[in-house]
Design an enzyme around this catalytic site. Sequence first.
Site, PDB file in Angstrom:
ATOM      1  N   LYS A  56     -14.660  21.178   5.939  1.00 62.11           N
ATOM      2  CA  LYS A  56     -15.711  20.240   6.375  1.00 62.11           C
ATOM      3  C   LYS A  56     -15.409  19.727   7.775  1.00 62.11           C
ATOM      4  CE  LYS A  56     -15.492  15.791   5.026  1.00 62.11           C
ATOM      5  NZ  LYS A  56     -15.527  14.793   6.104  1.00 62.11           N
ATOM      6  N   ASN A  57     -14.178  19.280   7.988  1.00 61.32           N
ATOM      7  CA  ASN A  57     -13.849  18.616   9.251  1.00 61.32           C
ATOM      8  C   ASN A  57     -13.709  19.589  10.415  1.00 61.32           C
ATOM      9  OD1 ASN A  57     -14.082  16.257   7.936  1.00 61.32           O
ATOM     10  ND2 ASN A  57     -11.884  15.855   7.759  1.00 61.32           N
TER      11      ASN A  57
ATOM     12  N   CYS B  33     -17.017   1.698   8.536  1.00 59.06           N
ATOM     13  CA  CYS B  33     -17.272   2.350   7.251  1.00 59.06           C
ATOM     14  C   CYS B  33     -16.243   1.766   6.279  1.00 59.06           C
ATOM     15  CB  CYS B  33     -17.128   3.862   7.356  1.00 59.06           C
ATOM     16  SG  CYS B  33     -15.429   4.377   7.543  1.00 59.06           S
TER      17      CYS B  33
ATOM     18  N   ARG C 261     -13.365   2.036  12.789  1.00 56.21           N
ATOM     19  CA  ARG C 261     -13.723   3.326  13.403  1.00 56.21           C
ATOM     20  C   ARG C 261     -14.235   3.171  14.841  1.00 56.21           C
ATOM     21  NH1 ARG C 261     -14.270   6.947   9.007  1.00 56.21           N
ATOM     22  NH2 ARG C 261     -13.660   8.561  10.469  1.00 56.21           N
TER      23      ARG C 261
ATOM     24  N   ASP D 248      -5.985  11.914   4.593  1.00 52.61           N
ATOM     25  CA  ASP D 248      -7.081  12.324   3.696  1.00 52.61           C
ATOM     26  C   ASP D 248      -6.570  12.782   2.333  1.00 52.61           C
ATOM     27  OD1 ASP D 248      -9.207  13.792   6.279  1.00 52.61           O
ATOM     28  OD2 ASP D 248      -8.736  11.725   5.739  1.00 52.61           O
TER      29      ASP D 248
ATOM     30  N   ARG E 271     -20.228  14.668  -0.300  1.00 48.73           N
ATOM     31  CA  ARG E 271     -20.119  14.796   1.160  1.00 48.73           C
ATOM     32  C   ARG E 271     -19.040  15.795   1.520  1.00 48.73           C
ATOM     33  NH1 ARG E 271     -19.796   9.386   4.529  1.00 48.73           N
ATOM     34  NH2 ARG E 271     -19.592  11.058   6.044  1.00 48.73           N
TER      35      ARG E 271
HETATM   36  C1  EPZ Z   1     -11.122  12.662  11.479  1.00 52.91           C
HETATM   37  O1  EPZ Z   1     -11.765  11.411  11.694  1.00 52.91           O
HETATM   38  C2  EPZ Z   1     -11.591  13.127  10.105  1.00 52.91           C
HETATM   39  N1  EPZ Z   1     -13.034  13.291  10.114  1.00 52.91           N
HETATM   40  C3  EPZ Z   1     -11.174  12.102   9.052  1.00 52.91           C
HETATM   41  O2  EPZ Z   1     -11.549  12.628   7.772  1.00 52.91           O
HETATM   42  C4  EPZ Z   1      -9.654  11.963   9.092  1.00 52.91           C
HETATM   43  O3  EPZ Z   1      -9.262  10.967   8.153  1.00 52.91           O
HETATM   44  C5  EPZ Z   1      -9.215  11.544  10.497  1.00 52.91           C
HETATM   45  O4  EPZ Z   1      -9.692  12.518  11.464  1.00 52.91           O
HETATM   46  C6  EPZ Z   1      -7.700  11.452  10.633  1.00 52.91           C
HETATM   47  O5  EPZ Z   1      -7.121  12.673  10.313  1.00 52.91           O
HETATM   48  C7  EPZ Z   1     -13.563  14.397  10.701  1.00 52.91           C
HETATM   49  O6  EPZ Z   1     -12.860  15.242  11.222  1.00 52.91           O
HETATM   50  C8  EPZ Z   1     -15.045  14.522  10.644  1.00 52.91           C
HETATM   51  P1  EPZ Z   1      -9.317   9.691  14.353  1.00 52.91           P
HETATM   52  P2  EPZ Z   1     -11.695  10.719  13.164  1.00 52.91           P
HETATM   53  O7  EPZ Z   1     -10.138   9.548  15.570  1.00 52.91           O
HETATM   54  O8  EPZ Z   1     -11.790  11.741  14.201  1.00 52.91           O
HETATM   55  C9  EPZ Z   1      -8.536   5.155  15.335  1.00 52.91           C
HETATM   56  C10 EPZ Z   1     -12.536  12.627   5.655  1.00 52.91           C
HETATM   57  O9  EPZ Z   1     -12.257  12.020   4.628  1.00 52.91           O
HETATM   58  N2  EPZ Z   1      -9.370   5.419  16.521  1.00 52.91           N
HETATM   59  O10 EPZ Z   1      -8.109  10.579  14.371  1.00 52.91           O
HETATM   60  O11 EPZ Z   1     -12.654   9.599  13.170  1.00 52.91           O
HETATM   61  C11 EPZ Z   1      -9.378   5.132  14.066  1.00 52.91           C
HETATM   62  O12 EPZ Z   1      -9.959   3.861  13.896  1.00 52.91           O
HETATM   63  C12 EPZ Z   1     -12.515  11.906   6.990  1.00 52.91           C
HETATM   64  O13 EPZ Z   1     -12.829  13.856   5.719  1.00 52.91           O
HETATM   65  C13 EPZ Z   1      -9.437   4.462  17.530  1.00 52.91           C
HETATM   66  O14 EPZ Z   1      -8.803   3.410  17.450  1.00 52.91           O
HETATM   67  O15 EPZ Z   1     -10.205  10.139  13.111  1.00 52.91           O
HETATM   68  C14 EPZ Z   1      -8.389   5.471  12.998  1.00 52.91           C
HETATM   69  O16 EPZ Z   1      -7.691   4.287  12.641  1.00 52.91           O
HETATM   70  C15 EPZ Z   1     -12.182  10.425   6.842  1.00 52.91           C
HETATM   71  N3  EPZ Z   1     -10.231   4.695  18.602  1.00 52.91           N
HETATM   72  C16 EPZ Z   1      -7.424   6.441  13.693  1.00 52.91           C
HETATM   73  O17 EPZ Z   1      -7.622   6.244  15.104  1.00 52.91           O
HETATM   74  C17 EPZ Z   1     -10.953   5.846  18.738  1.00 52.91           C
HETATM   75  O18 EPZ Z   1     -11.650   6.017  19.763  1.00 52.91           O
HETATM   76  C18 EPZ Z   1      -7.697   7.888  13.357  1.00 52.91           C
HETATM   77  O19 EPZ Z   1      -8.939   8.205  13.868  1.00 52.91           O
HETATM   78  C19 EPZ Z   1     -10.888   6.805  17.703  1.00 52.91           C
HETATM   79  C20 EPZ Z   1     -10.080   6.578  16.605  1.00 52.91           C
END
Ligand code: EPZ
Length: 422
Positions: free
Chosen positions: A22-23, A118, A123, A308, A400
């Site tokens: 998915k991701n 969320c 996020r 995850d 999802r």
């Molecule tokens: C991706 O989300 C995945 N989603 C998430 O999977 C996964 O949990 C996450 O990466 C971490 O591995 C998809 O790929 C669609 P991040 P993403 O940016 O890109 C903070 C699932 O269950 N952050 O690595 O949103 C954020 O708040 C989903 O399939 C900032 O602070 O994750 C979080 O605490 C859930 N500022 C941490 O970094 C930013 O600009 C990780 O976020 C971006 C992120």
Amino acid sequence: MDSIIVTGGVELDGQIPIAGAKNACLALMPATLLSDEPLTLTNAPRLSDIKTMTVLLQSLGAEVTSMQGGRVLALSSHDLNNLTADYDIVRKMRASNLVLGPLLARAGRAVVSLPGGCAIGARPMDLHIDGLTALGAEIELRDGYLHAVAPKGLKGAVIEQRFASVGATENIVMAATLAKGTTVLRNAAREPEIVDLVKCLSAMGARIEGEGTGEIRIEGVDRLHGATHAVVADRIELGTYMIAPAIAGGSLELLGGRRDLLPAFCEKLEATGVTITETNSGLKVARANGRVHAVDVKTEVFPGFPTDLQAQMMALLCTADGVSVLEETIFENRFMHAPELMRMGAAIEVHGGHATVTGVDRLRGAPVMATDLRASVSLILAGLGAEGETVVNRVYHLDRGYERVEEKLSACGARIERVRGE
Ligand code: EPZ
């Protein structure tokens, strides 16, 4: 809303085919925006999130055709006629923000709603904004939308991310493929989904190296052409189903599974006493006799233990033979499965980013509520080993990210059925 009913106590035996990730797919689909030629994705997963991304891309003027029952997606964004990703779509799926980089690179402009928080956290998008600004974009937040323009086009830059954000890495890398000059992204995310995206972008003519390491180097090119790409296996679905026999007993062979997709997770699962064997078709997982051992888990960016899979691991550790501590370092609120597991008799104490789980002999089935995608599936896993019936409500969260979970598990002997809601 549908519910899923699980009756525990049946050992598992059989094979489960692992779908495309998915991701990975949610980043690969927006890549079509970078070229006016067709992009074909094979091994695509059949999930509601993919449908949401389809609707979003179509709202921008892209064509997305789903073939072979959703396994193949034919995408083309020859005629983009709208550069706004609407709040109504983005609020449902954060990954919608992955159109920001490609639209800026292709059209020099993008208006993308902030996703809003969320269940698992605020996020924010500061890392996306910082990276794209470094490439020359001007981004302003106005009435809940990011208004981004790149009047002079994007220009390569050296970018150091304070945190290895998956989504920000994907937006920056996609944008940089069409920037003028060289971009070096330091502290880049190293997840297999990033490697898969780069493989697809390279097939489209992008010049990228270093994917999978902390430093990715992109030489901008004038245009990208079409390509056909097979989506990598879903390591989170894989890990989820590896935990199923650990909880229910018996053994499963996960077709298409690979250890290198989940190095830290496999090591941790083996430390609980589960055996993992590589076969010609994937990974075979079996629980040794008796209860699994307690282990401590800390979620980290790849190649560390994936956030995850934290909820699913907690479900396993609820009946381990000791005390386990799980530390969630990636998201600020990702223990919502804990109170639901406690309804089933689990002994869990949550303090901030730590959850202490004291193993009990067996959980007891109960009606429980799904709150987010991974929490939902952890409750189903817990139900596989629990005494009696577990009813998981609000399973739209589940759909999802998991293809036909009740079919895949019942084919291996689990007593699980979906009850259609109103
Ligand atoms: C991706 O989300 C995945 N989603 C998430 O999977 C996964 O949990 C996450 O990466 C971490 O591995 C998809 O790929 C669609 P991040 P993403 O940016 O890109 C903070 C699932 O269950 N952050 O690595 O949103 C954020 O708040 C989903 O399939 C900032 O602070 O994750 C979080 O605490 C859930 N500022 C941490 O970094 C930013 O600009 C990780 O976020 C971006 C992120």
